[in-house]
Structures are given as structure tokens and as C-alpha cells.
Design a protein around this motif. Structure first.
Motif, PDB file in Angstrom:
ATOM      1  N   TRP A  70       0.834  -1.216   0.000  1.00 20.29           N
ATOM      2  CA  TRP A  70       0.000   0.000   0.000  1.00 20.29           C
ATOM      3  C   TRP A  70       0.860   1.255   0.000  1.00 20.29           C
ATOM      4  N   LEU A  71       2.045   1.194   0.593  1.00 20.05           N
ATOM      5  CA  LEU A  71       2.950   2.341   0.543  1.00 20.05           C
ATOM      6  C   LEU A  71       3.364   2.622  -0.896  1.00 20.05           C
ATOM      7  N   SER A  72       3.654   1.576  -1.657  1.00 22.81           N
ATOM      8  CA  SER A  72       4.000   1.754  -3.069  1.00 22.81           C
ATOM      9  C   SER A  72       2.829   2.328  -3.859  1.00 22.81           C
ATOM     10  N   VAL A  73       1.619   1.834  -3.578  1.00 27.78           N
ATOM     11  CA  VAL A  73       0.425   2.352  -4.251  1.00 27.78           C
ATOM     12  C   VAL A  73       0.224   3.829  -3.924  1.00 27.78           C
ATOM     13  N   LEU A  75      -0.670 -11.326  -4.469  1.00 32.83           N
ATOM     14  CA  LEU A  75      -1.391 -10.072  -4.673  1.00 32.83           C
ATOM     15  C   LEU A  75      -0.653  -8.870  -4.089  1.00 32.83           C
ATOM     16  N   PRO A  76      -0.125  -8.922  -2.845  1.00 31.30           N
ATOM     17  CA  PRO A  76       0.682  -7.786  -2.370  1.00 31.30           C
ATOM     18  C   PRO A  76       1.901  -7.517  -3.232  1.00 31.30           C
ATOM     19  N   LEU A  77       2.498  -8.592  -3.774  1.00 33.91           N
ATOM     20  CA  LEU A  77       3.657  -8.395  -4.641  1.00 33.91           C
ATOM     21  C   LEU A  77       3.262  -7.613  -5.890  1.00 33.91           C
ATOM     22  N   ILE A  78       2.131  -7.967  -6.490  1.00 34.49           N
ATOM     23  CA  ILE A  78       1.662  -7.254  -7.679  1.00 34.49           C
ATOM     24  C   ILE A  78       1.346  -5.803  -7.331  1.00 34.49           C
ATOM     25  N   LEU A  79       0.694  -5.594  -6.183  1.00 38.76           N
ATOM     26  CA  LEU A  79       0.337  -4.239  -5.767  1.00 38.76           C
ATOM     27  C   LEU A  79       1.558  -3.397  -5.435  1.00 38.76           C
ATOM     28  N   SER A  80       2.679  -4.029  -5.187  1.00 40.17           N
ATOM     29  CA  SER A  80       3.911  -3.289  -4.913  1.00 40.17           C
ATOM     30  C   SER A  80       4.730  -3.061  -6.174  1.00 40.17           C
ATOM     31  N   VAL A  81       4.868  -4.088  -6.994  1.00 39.14           N
ATOM     32  CA  VAL A  81       5.737  -4.000  -8.177  1.00 39.14           C
ATOM     33  C   VAL A  81       5.138  -3.093  -9.246  1.00 39.14           C
ATOM     34  N   PRO A 106       2.767  -0.534  -9.188  1.00 35.13           N
ATOM     35  CA  PRO A 106       2.849   0.911  -8.928  1.00 35.13           C
ATOM     36  C   PRO A 106       4.279   1.439  -8.882  1.00 35.13           C
ATOM     37  N   SER A 107       5.210   0.636  -8.350  1.00 34.66           N
ATOM     38  CA  SER A 107       6.603   1.090  -8.292  1.00 34.66           C
ATOM     39  C   SER A 107       7.184   1.271  -9.685  1.00 34.66           C
ATOM     40  N   VAL A 108       6.909   0.321 -10.578  1.00 36.84           N
ATOM     41  CA  VAL A 108       7.393   0.432 -11.953  1.00 36.84           C
ATOM     42  C   VAL A 108       6.762   1.632 -12.658  1.00 36.84           C
ATOM     43  N   LEU A 109       5.464   1.837 -12.452  1.00 34.22           N
ATOM     44  CA  LEU A 109       4.796   2.993 -13.047  1.00 34.22           C
ATOM     45  C   LEU A 109       5.365   4.304 -12.513  1.00 34.22           C
ATOM     46  N   LEU A 110       5.640   4.343 -11.217  1.00 30.52           N
ATOM     47  CA  LEU A 110       6.198   5.558 -10.617  1.00 30.52           C
ATOM     48  C   LEU A 110       7.605   5.823 -11.141  1.00 30.52           C
ATOM     49  N   ILE A 111       8.424   4.779 -11.234  1.00 25.04           N
ATOM     50  CA  ILE A 111       9.780   4.954 -11.763  1.00 25.04           C
ATOM     51  C   ILE A 111       9.737   5.450 -13.198  1.00 25.04           C
ATOM     52  N   TRP A 112       8.840   4.888 -13.988  1.00 21.45           N
ATOM     53  CA  TRP A 112       8.709   5.312 -15.387  1.00 21.45           C
ATOM     54  C   TRP A 112       8.252   6.765 -15.479  1.00 21.45           C
ATOM     55  N   SER A 113       7.285   7.154 -14.636  1.00 18.02           N
ATOM     56  CA  SER A 113       6.797   8.536 -14.646  1.00 18.02           C
ATOM     57  C   SER A 113       7.894   9.517 -14.222  1.00 18.02           C
ATOM     58  N   LEU A 114       8.622   9.167 -13.160  1.00 18.84           N
ATOM     59  CA  LEU A 114       9.708  10.039 -12.700  1.00 18.84           C
ATOM     60  C   LEU A 114      10.829  10.118 -13.733  1.00 18.84           C
ATOM     61  N   TRP A 115      11.119   8.995 -14.380  1.00 23.41           N
ATOM     62  CA  TRP A 115      12.179   8.990 -15.382  1.00 23.41           C
ATOM     63  C   TRP A 115      11.822   9.859 -16.581  1.00 23.41           C
ATOM     64  N   MET A 116      10.593   9.749 -17.053  1.00 22.77           N
ATOM     65  CA  MET A 116      10.164  10.559 -18.183  1.00 22.77           C
ATOM     66  C   MET A 116      10.175  12.046 -17.827  1.00 22.77           C
ATOM     67  N   LEU A 119      11.847  -1.058  -3.913  1.00 19.74           N
ATOM     68  CA  LEU A 119      11.322  -2.175  -4.695  1.00 19.74           C
ATOM     69  C   LEU A 119      12.247  -3.387  -4.597  1.00 19.74           C
ATOM     70  N   ILE A 120      13.549  -3.163  -4.667  1.00 22.54           N
ATOM     71  CA  ILE A 120      14.509  -4.269  -4.590  1.00 22.54           C
ATOM     72  C   ILE A 120      14.413  -4.966  -3.241  1.00 22.54           C
ATOM     73  N   PHE A 121      14.378  -4.185  -2.161  1.00 21.86           N
ATOM     74  CA  PHE A 121      14.297  -4.781  -0.829  1.00 21.86           C
ATOM     75  C   PHE A 121      12.970  -5.505  -0.614  1.00 21.86           C
ATOM     76  N   TYR A 122      11.899  -4.948  -1.152  1.00 23.19           N
ATOM     77  CA  TYR A 122      10.592  -5.580  -0.991  1.00 23.19           C
ATOM     78  C   TYR A 122      10.546  -6.914  -1.729  1.00 23.19           C
ATOM     79  N   VAL A 123      11.012  -6.944  -2.973  1.00 21.15           N
ATOM     80  CA  VAL A 123      11.000  -8.182  -3.754  1.00 21.15           C
ATOM     81  C   VAL A 123      11.929  -9.222  -3.129  1.00 21.15           C
ATOM     82  N   THR A 124      13.087  -8.793  -2.645  1.00 21.88           N
ATOM     83  CA  THR A 124      14.019  -9.718  -1.990  1.00 21.88           C
ATOM     84  C   THR A 124      13.388 -10.326  -0.747  1.00 21.88           C
ATOM     85  N   TYR A 125      12.737  -9.493   0.049  1.00 19.82           N
ATOM     86  CA  TYR A 125      12.057  -9.982   1.249  1.00 19.82           C
ATOM     87  C   TYR A 125      10.958 -10.981   0.879  1.00 19.82           C
ATOM     88  N   PHE A 126      10.203 -10.667  -0.172  1.00 20.44           N
ATOM     89  CA  PHE A 126       9.121 -11.542  -0.600  1.00 20.44           C
ATOM     90  C   PHE A 126       9.655 -12.899  -1.051  1.00 20.44           C
TER      91      PHE A 126
END
Length: 281
Positions: free
Chosen positions: A76-79, A166-172, A174-184, A215-222
Motif C-alpha cells: 500500500w505504501l507503493s500504491v 497479490l501484495p507483490l503485484i500491488l507493490s511491483v 505501482p513502483s514500476v509505473l512511478l519509476i517510469w513517470s519520474l524517469w520521463m 522495490l529491490i528490498f521488498y522483492v528480496t524480502y518476498f
């Protein structure tokens, strides 16, 4: 983080949604770390009663509930970051941005309910195993009961464990979308930037690094949590010890990234350090 977020909510009729998420996330992590220490203490000093009595079931059930809760709150923090920071113009995204403040309490409540629901089959499984192990050997088919597990229960546990995806999807996502938005946005700022250092540009680059690290730490933990959940390694094997060590280190690293990326979380330790130095002098 817990102290800074709690101070922001004191004296306020409505709690800020970001602080609500951070209070839930930090409190679950603190409780989880204390729970792990308690588990380790009981395993070392009370090994006989730990496995013979129902303590093992209580400890493992609480451990699973706290892990699921931490995964949900991190998702939810990523969302929340994605909705508040990303600059998308889709109607659904704008609808979420306008209503995120009212949605956060329901999101957190859903996390608790989902964590509790997913933990029930695990608690049932632990209780069944304990009942079979402690049953008298003179009972009919007792040896078969110790080794045979209920197929429907196994299927239920498999389905509920699959729900942690489901939490993994909800984290990955939004994080990818946010990174893409910030990068652009950063690329557009670089194209129009002058030769001088732009604080806004540096802030965007820092935000990208923070989101990538989280995102890296979250996926590693998961991943480590999933490997330990399905008992893929022997009890005292090196791979299992590595997974436990990585799983214990990820929440700490995740916390340091949050402190490093948010000035509000840096102010309180700085004030405490300054106050301590003044008293020492």
C-alpha cells in the motif's frame, strides 16, 4: 519512523493518510522483529516445551500474520507513492488521486482482514500436525495419521499462500509505473535544464533511486519469505540460514531508505541528537 508519524497525528482530528500507512508499516515491522527474537529465545532456552506444547503453533501463527501484514502495508505504501507522485492523466488515476485520503483507512483494514484470513489455514495446519504428533501411538492408524495430511486442507493452504502474490503485484506494478513517470519527467527536465545544478532535477533523481531501492528490498524480502514458507531447504542448511539472514536484514534496509528519502523522518533524530549534545555540554 513510528515516532515521527505518531507526532504528526497527535492533536489532529483526521490523520494524514501517509502517516497512517507508515504507523501501520513500522509498528508491524517492530512487532515482527520482537516476535522473531521471542521465537529465537524460546527455541534456545525452552526447546522441549516449545515443540511439545502449543507454543510452537502460537508463535508460528503470529509470525505468519505479521509477515503477511508487513507485505500488505509495504504494498500500500507503493500504491500511495504512485498515486500521489506520478503524473498520469488517465481518468481512473485522477479518480484515485482525489479519493486516496478516504481510501487509505479501508486499504489498511483490508490488509488486516486479508492477513488474518490467509493465516487461518496455516494455524489449522499447525494444529493438525501437533495433534497427530502428540496423539498416543496405540490409536488406530496412528502412524498413518502422523504422515498423512488432509488433501483438501493442503489445497486450501496452497490457495491461500498463492494469495500472497497479490501484495507483490500491488507493490511491483505501482513502483514500476512511478519509476517510469519520474524517469520521463526527469528526461524532460534535463532537456530544458541550464548548465547550473537544478534542485528539482536532483530531487527527482533521488526519488528514482529511493523507489528502486524500496522495490529491490521488498522483492528480496518476498522471495526469501516464500522460500522459507514452503520449506524448500533443510532445517540447518546454509541456504536456509542465508534466507533467514536476508529476510531479517531487508526490513532494516527498507527502513533506512525510507528515512533517507523523507526529510520528516530525518528531523526527529537530528533534534534528539542536538538535544543530547546540549545536555552533555
Amino acid at each position: 519512523i513510528l515516532a515521527a508519524s505518531s507526532m504528526s497525528c497527535m492533536g489532529s482530528k483526521t490523520w494524514p493518510p501517509f502517516d497512517m500507512i507508515m504507523i501501520s508499516l513500522s509498528s508491524s515491522k517492530i512487532t515482527l522483529q520482537c516476535w522473531i527474537i521471542l521465537d529465537l529465545f524460546l527455541t534456545i532456552f525452552c526447546e522441549h516445551s516449545y515443540f511439545e506444547e502449543k507454543i510452537f503453533g502460537y508463535i508460528r501463527t503470529g509470525y505468519m500474520f505479521l509477515n503477511y501484514s508487513s507485505l500488505w502495508f509495504g504494498a500500500w505504501l507503493s500504491v500511495f507513492y504512485c498515486i500521489k507522485v506520478a503524473s498520469f492523466t488517465q481518468s481512473f488515476f485522477i479518480w484515485l488521486k482525489l479519493r486516496i485520503t478516504r481510501l487509505v483507512p479501508w486499504m489498511l483494514l483490508t490488509s488486516w482482514l486479508c492477513s488474518f484470513t490467509v493465516t487461518i489455514p496455516f494455524a489449522w495446519d499447525v494444529y493438525s500436525m501437533h495433534k497427530n504428533i502428540t496423539a498416543p501411538s496405540s490409536m488406530t492408524n496412528s502412524s498413518a495419521r502422523r504422515t498423512t495430511r488432509n488433501d483438501s486442507l493442503d489445497l486450501l493452504i496452497l490457495l491461500c499462500n498463492a494469495g500472497i502474490v497479490l501484495p507483490l503485484i500491488l507493490s511491483v506494478v505501482p513502483s514500476v509505473l512511478l519509476i517510469w513517470s519520474l524517469w520521463m519527467h526527469t528526461r524532460r527536465m534535463q532537456n530544458h535544464a541550464s548548465g547550473f545544478r537544478d534542485p528539482s532535477l536532483e530531487a527527482h533523481i533521488k526519488a528514482i533511486k529511493s523507489v528502486c531501492s524500496l522495490l529491490i528490498f521488498y522483492v528480496t524480502y518476498f522471495i526469501t519469505f516464500t522460500l522459507l514458507l514452503y520449506n524448500l531447504f533443510l532445517r540447518f542448511s546454509t541456504p536456509k540460514s542465508i534466507c533467514i539472514a536476508v529476510m531479517a536484514a531487508c526490513p532494516t534496509a527498507h527502513t533506512f531508505v525510507l528515512i533517507w528519502s523523507n526529510p520528516k523522518f530525518q528531523e526527529l533524530p537530528a533534534r534528539i541528537w542536538h538535544h543530547t549534545n546540549c545536555h552533555v555540554r
